[in-house]
Scaffold this motif. Structure first.
Motif, PDB file in Angstrom:
ATOM      1  N   GLY A  52      -7.776   9.194 122.144  1.00 40.18           N
ATOM      2  CA  GLY A  52      -7.375   8.179 123.113  1.00 40.18           C
ATOM      3  C   GLY A  52      -6.137   7.482 122.602  1.00 40.18           C
ATOM      4  O   GLY A  52      -5.927   7.400 121.395  1.00 40.18           O
ATOM      5  N   PRO A  53      -5.307   6.979 123.516  1.00 39.61           N
ATOM      6  CA  PRO A  53      -4.086   6.286 123.089  1.00 39.61           C
ATOM      7  C   PRO A  53      -4.422   5.024 122.285  1.00 39.61           C
ATOM      8  O   PRO A  53      -5.583   4.607 122.245  1.00 39.61           O
ATOM      9  N   ASN A  54      -3.428   4.428 121.672  1.00 35.85           N
ATOM     10  CA  ASN A  54      -3.632   3.161 120.949  1.00 35.85           C
ATOM     11  C   ASN A  54      -4.263   2.137 121.873  1.00 35.85           C
ATOM     12  O   ASN A  54      -3.867   1.990 123.026  1.00 35.85           O
ATOM     13  N   GLY A  55      -5.233   1.442 121.353  1.00 38.70           N
ATOM     14  CA  GLY A  55      -5.841   0.365 122.130  1.00 38.70           C
ATOM     15  C   GLY A  55      -6.788   0.850 123.213  1.00 38.70           C
ATOM     16  O   GLY A  55      -7.220   0.073 124.063  1.00 38.70           O
ATOM     17  N   SER A  56      -7.140   2.143 123.199  1.00 43.55           N
ATOM     18  CA  SER A  56      -8.000   2.663 124.269  1.00 43.55           C
ATOM     19  C   SER A  56      -9.468   2.362 124.014  1.00 43.55           C
ATOM     20  O   SER A  56     -10.309   2.580 124.885  1.00 43.55           O
ATOM     21  N   GLY A  57      -9.775   1.885 122.804  1.00 40.13           N
ATOM     22  CA  GLY A  57     -11.157   1.471 122.557  1.00 40.13           C
ATOM     23  C   GLY A  57     -11.957   2.380 121.633  1.00 40.13           C
ATOM     24  O   GLY A  57     -13.182   2.276 121.577  1.00 40.13           O
ATOM     25  N   LYS A  58     -11.271   3.248 120.896  1.00 39.30           N
ATOM     26  CA  LYS A  58     -11.998   4.169 120.004  1.00 39.30           C
ATOM     27  C   LYS A  58     -12.711   3.407 118.892  1.00 39.30           C
ATOM     28  O   LYS A  58     -13.919   3.581 118.687  1.00 39.30           O
ATOM     29  N   SER A  59     -11.948   2.598 118.165  1.00 38.57           N
ATOM     30  CA  SER A  59     -12.564   1.874 117.043  1.00 38.57           C
ATOM     31  C   SER A  59     -13.678   0.959 117.542  1.00 38.57           C
ATOM     32  O   SER A  59     -14.736   0.849 116.920  1.00 38.57           O
ATOM     33  N   THR A  60     -13.434   0.323 118.675  1.00 41.46           N
ATOM     34  CA  THR A  60     -14.457  -0.564 119.231  1.00 41.46           C
ATOM     35  C   THR A  60     -15.718   0.231 119.576  1.00 41.46           C
ATOM     36  O   THR A  60     -16.835  -0.201 119.296  1.00 41.46           O
ATOM     37  N   SER A 113      -8.756  10.687 115.792  1.00 37.89           N
ATOM     38  CA  SER A 113      -7.483  10.966 115.137  1.00 37.89           C
ATOM     39  C   SER A 113      -6.365  10.981 116.158  1.00 37.89           C
ATOM     40  O   SER A 113      -6.583  11.232 117.339  1.00 37.89           O
ATOM     41  N   HIS A 114      -5.162  10.686 115.683  1.00 38.24           N
ATOM     42  CA  HIS A 114      -3.985  10.825 116.530  1.00 38.24           C
ATOM     43  C   HIS A 114      -3.239  12.106 116.197  1.00 38.24           C
ATOM     44  O   HIS A 114      -2.238  12.432 116.823  1.00 38.24           O
ATOM     45  N   LEU A 115      -3.703  12.820 115.181  1.00 38.46           N
ATOM     46  CA  LEU A 115      -3.026  14.054 114.793  1.00 38.46           C
ATOM     47  C   LEU A 115      -3.600  15.204 115.624  1.00 38.46           C
ATOM     48  O   LEU A 115      -4.583  15.840 115.256  1.00 38.46           O
ATOM     49  N   GLU A 157      -2.207   2.211 127.739  1.00 38.62           N
ATOM     50  CA  GLU A 157      -2.126   0.747 127.811  1.00 38.62           C
ATOM     51  C   GLU A 157      -0.767   0.234 127.348  1.00 38.62           C
ATOM     52  O   GLU A 157      -0.114  -0.567 127.991  1.00 38.62           O
ATOM     53  N   TYR A 158      -0.368   0.703 126.187  1.00 38.47           N
ATOM     54  CA  TYR A 158       0.907   0.243 125.646  1.00 38.47           C
ATOM     55  C   TYR A 158       1.871   1.401 125.674  1.00 38.47           C
ATOM     56  O   TYR A 158       2.010   2.119 124.701  1.00 38.47           O
ATOM     57  N   GLU A 159       2.519   1.631 126.816  1.00 42.38           N
ATOM     58  CA  GLU A 159       3.404   2.778 126.899  1.00 42.38           C
ATOM     59  C   GLU A 159       4.714   2.444 126.210  1.00 42.38           C
ATOM     60  O   GLU A 159       5.266   1.367 126.395  1.00 42.38           O
TER      61      GLU A 159
HETATM   62  N1  ATP Z   1     -11.721  -8.267 117.529  1.00 38.97           N
HETATM   63  C1  ATP Z   1     -11.028  -8.136 118.667  1.00 38.97           C
HETATM   64  N2  ATP Z   1     -10.704  -9.215 119.395  1.00 38.97           N
HETATM   65  C2  ATP Z   1     -10.031  -9.101 120.545  1.00 38.97           C
HETATM   66  N3  ATP Z   1      -9.629  -7.938 121.073  1.00 38.97           N
HETATM   67  C3  ATP Z   1      -9.906  -6.817 120.394  1.00 38.97           C
HETATM   68  C4  ATP Z   1     -10.623  -6.852 119.157  1.00 38.97           C
HETATM   69  N4  ATP Z   1     -10.763  -5.588 118.713  1.00 38.97           N
HETATM   70  C5  ATP Z   1     -10.166  -4.802 119.620  1.00 38.97           C
HETATM   71  N5  ATP Z   1      -9.644  -5.528 120.637  1.00 38.97           N
HETATM   72  C6  ATP Z   1      -8.959  -4.994 121.826  1.00 38.97           C
HETATM   73  O1  ATP Z   1      -9.759  -3.965 122.347  1.00 38.97           O
HETATM   74  C7  ATP Z   1      -8.963  -2.878 122.776  1.00 38.97           C
HETATM   75  C8  ATP Z   1      -9.424  -1.615 122.075  1.00 38.97           C
HETATM   76  O2  ATP Z   1      -9.070  -1.670 120.709  1.00 38.97           O
HETATM   77  P1  ATP Z   1      -9.465  -0.549 119.668  1.00 38.97           P
HETATM   78  O3  ATP Z   1      -9.068  -1.023 118.334  1.00 38.97           O
HETATM   79  O4  ATP Z   1     -10.888  -0.182 119.873  1.00 38.97           O
HETATM   80  O5  ATP Z   1      -8.567   0.659 120.124  1.00 38.97           O
HETATM   81  P2  ATP Z   1      -8.308   2.061 119.392  1.00 38.97           P
HETATM   82  O6  ATP Z   1      -8.545   3.091 120.418  1.00 38.97           O
HETATM   83  O7  ATP Z   1      -9.091   2.134 118.152  1.00 38.97           O
HETATM   84  O8  ATP Z   1      -6.751   1.974 119.070  1.00 38.97           O
HETATM   85  P3  ATP Z   1      -5.920   2.645 117.869  1.00 38.97           P
HETATM   86  O9  ATP Z   1      -5.657   4.032 118.275  1.00 38.97           O
HETATM   87  O10 ATP Z   1      -4.665   1.849 117.846  1.00 38.97           O
HETATM   88  O11 ATP Z   1      -6.725   2.510 116.622  1.00 38.97           O
HETATM   89  C9  ATP Z   1      -7.530  -3.280 122.512  1.00 38.97           C
HETATM   90  O12 ATP Z   1      -7.004  -3.795 123.701  1.00 38.97           O
HETATM   91  C10 ATP Z   1      -7.633  -4.365 121.479  1.00 38.97           C
HETATM   92  O13 ATP Z   1      -6.582  -5.269 121.605  1.00 38.97           O
END
Ligand code: ATP
Ligand code: MG
Lengths: 240, 305
Positions: free
Chosen positions: B35-43, B184-186, B298-300
């Protein structure tokens, strides 16, 4: 059981734990020593403080000891939040109440052991220096008071750290709280007679100085338990 | 162990970070999480582990993680290359985690050498490079040989040899019947390593399928035809298959999507059009990914030109 082993490894594997503990003990020795040589009254004659009072001041009841003991309490969650390892901990142990109680137990044990060593060491020093007779309290009473002070004060720092997730605030928070209480009492104590009795550290000081029976210690304990409960609930509810 | 995430949902303030996301990760293969940056993977990963509180549930072999008696045997996670105390030596860190997972000191040494951490094992991670931090995090994740590995961008900061090694290791780990879920982004790495992908954008599920199915959905899968009589070929194609829109590829080529090489060859034969080349072109994972996520970005970044 793994949780306690884990907590113990966590505490013992960083130098700060040992250095802080060592400083509590060295500090106690240093202040005890100072107390035997440097306390003078108005006309310059040496004053002999009761040795029991000296120990109370040396081990816990001075700002440096208070900061050090607070550091011991703040370490339980402080490092975890500061460096993100809380996420490793909570992944390995997803039941958060268990994590809370293990850290609580480890904090109590560390504060108890360190303050006990400090009491015994400074007592030995005072004996060696031939300083003073006990005052109104027995040695056992002093040791108990010091232990209660150390453990509860460490728990105050413990709960402030888990509540704020801020390590430095956990360390100096209790002292700031005390200063805040002094200020409040200074401004409002005249008008609100109950205030000094209700504030945690003021109540604790009253008890520690040997006044007003057990009521102050109950007030103090109620504050600590209250803050621990807040910390516990927040730890359960909040994102790691 | 099958990992089932159902209806994961997480809101931060007024950002919906993860939006009703459901998927399954199965053992025996590497599943990529894209998923692109900020798409919510880590969350999502934090939600799965119960670190973040939100809606939805994740079942690990049918049970929530906190109901497993011994979580470290279930899942090992690597979420960030910086999750260690700067003054606790790498070895002490692993020893500490070993206490959590009833792992022996022998296994700690094994993992240290497996991860190439021997030279820094007694050092404080304070001065670790990003790559060394990643290795320590990976070492922590695999320490207890968990049924499931959950890795968030583990290749980030690794040198090419280490990435190569990691890819082989994760494939091997999955081949032992265990479950590997890795973001991964790779994408070129992912293409070689993963068998299956879960793709999200803006917190929503875009795809949950095998890599080949995902890539086949791309419109950049096409057939390149070269002929000396391009106009005649275009007319022939349009005559037989209404709606087909071949694009010219100068000097003498034509890109045709939606038809197989066999169909195009037959049509050309029937109309007597000579062909010089007929090549099936498959999209890369990267092309497919870019195409699929364009709407969800999200962040193009500013476009070049
Ligand atoms: N602790 C937090 N407080 C507020 N917003 C958050 C928090 N953690 C994540 N977000 C928001 O949730 C969304 C998803 O973030 P997340 O880190 O899950 O994306 P990601 O897919 O892991 O991105 P990346 O590829 O950059 O690691 C983003 O819009 C981010 O700004
Ligand atoms: Mg991320």
């Amino acid at each position: 059981m793994e949780l306690l082993t884990f907590e113990w490894r966590r505490a013992r594997s960083i130098r700060t734990t040992w250095i802080t503990s060592l400083f509590v003990i060295l500090g106690a020795l240093f202040f005890a020593f100072l107390g035997t040589v440097s306390v003078v009254d108005e006309d310059g004659t040496a004053l002999r403080l009761p040795a029991t009072d000296l120990i109370k001041t040396a081990v816990v009841d001075n700002p440096i000891a208070m900061v050090l003991i607070a550091s011991l309490g703040a370490m339980a969650f402080g490092h975890e939040y500061r460096y993100g390892t809380i996420r490793l901990t909570l992944t390995a142990f997803p039941r958060r109440p268990a994590v809370f109680f293990a850290k609580f137990a480890m904090t109590v044990v560390i504060a108890l052991v360190v303050s006990a060593i400090a009491v015994v060491a400074s007592y030995a020093l005072l004996l060696a220096l031939g300083a003073g007779e006990p005052g109104g309290l027995t040695w056992a009473q002093v040791a108990l008071q010091v232990a209660v002070f150390a453990v509860t004060y460490a728990l105050l720092a413990f709960s402030l750290t888990v509540i704020t997730r801020n390590h430095p605030l956990g360390i100096i928070g209790p002292l700031l709280l005390y200063l805040l209480e002094l200020t409040l009492v200074g401004f409002l104590g005249e008008r609100l007679q109950w205030l000094p009795k209700a504030l945690p550290l003021t109540a604790m000081q009253t008890w520690f100085a040997g006044g007003a029976g057990l009521r102050p210690v109950a007030v103090w304990a109620a504050w600590i338990v209250g803050l621990l409960i807040v910390g516990f609930v927040l730890l359960r509810r909040r994102d790691a | 162990m099958i990992v089932t995430a159902s209806n994961l949902h997480k809101v931060y303030g007024n950002t919906v970070a993860v939006d009703d996301l459901s998927f399954q990760v199965v053992p025996g293969q590497v599943t990529g999480f894209l998923g692109p940056n900020g798409s919510g993977k880590s969350t999502s990963l934090r939600l799965m582990l119960g670190l973040d509180h939100g809606r939805g549930t994740t079942l690990w072999g049918g049970k929530p993680l906190h109901l497993h008696r011994h979580a470290p045997a279930v899942v090992g996670a690597h979420l960030d290359a910086k999750f260690f105390h700067p003054n606790r030596t790498a070895r002490a860190h692993l020893q500490m985690m070993a206490a959590a997972s009833r792992t022996t000191s022998k296994r700690v040494d094994e993992v240290i050498s497996l991860m190439g951490l021997e030279s820094v094992a007694k050092k404080r991670p304070k001065g670790f490079s990003l790559g060394m931090g990643q290795r320590l995090g990976l070492a922590t994740a695999i320490l207890a040989e968990p049924q499931v590995l959950l890795l968030d961008e583990p290749a980030n900061g690794l040198d090419p040899q280490s990435i190569h090694w990691l890819r082989d290791y994760l494939k091997y780990y999955a081949s032992q019947g265990r479950t590997v879920f890795v973001s991964s982004h790779l994408l070129s790495e992912m293409e070689i390593m993963a068998d299956h992908v879960v793709v999200i954008a803006k917190g929503r599920l875009l795809a949950d399928e095998s890599i080949s199915d995902f890539v086949n959905r791309s419109t950049t899968n096409d057939v390149l035809v070269r002929s000396p009589h391009i106009q005649a070929l275009v007319a022939a194609l349009a005559g037989e298959i209404p709606g087909v829109q071949p694009r010219p590829e100068p000097p003498d080529g034509l890109s045709v999507s939606g038809l197989t090489t066999d169909q195009i060859g037959d049509i050309a034969f029937r109309h007597g059009v000579p062909l010089y080349e007929l090549t099936k072109r498959t999209a890369s994972l990267e092309q497919a990914f870019l195409e699929m996520t364009q709407a969800g970005q999200e962040y193009e970044m500013g476009r070049v030109r």
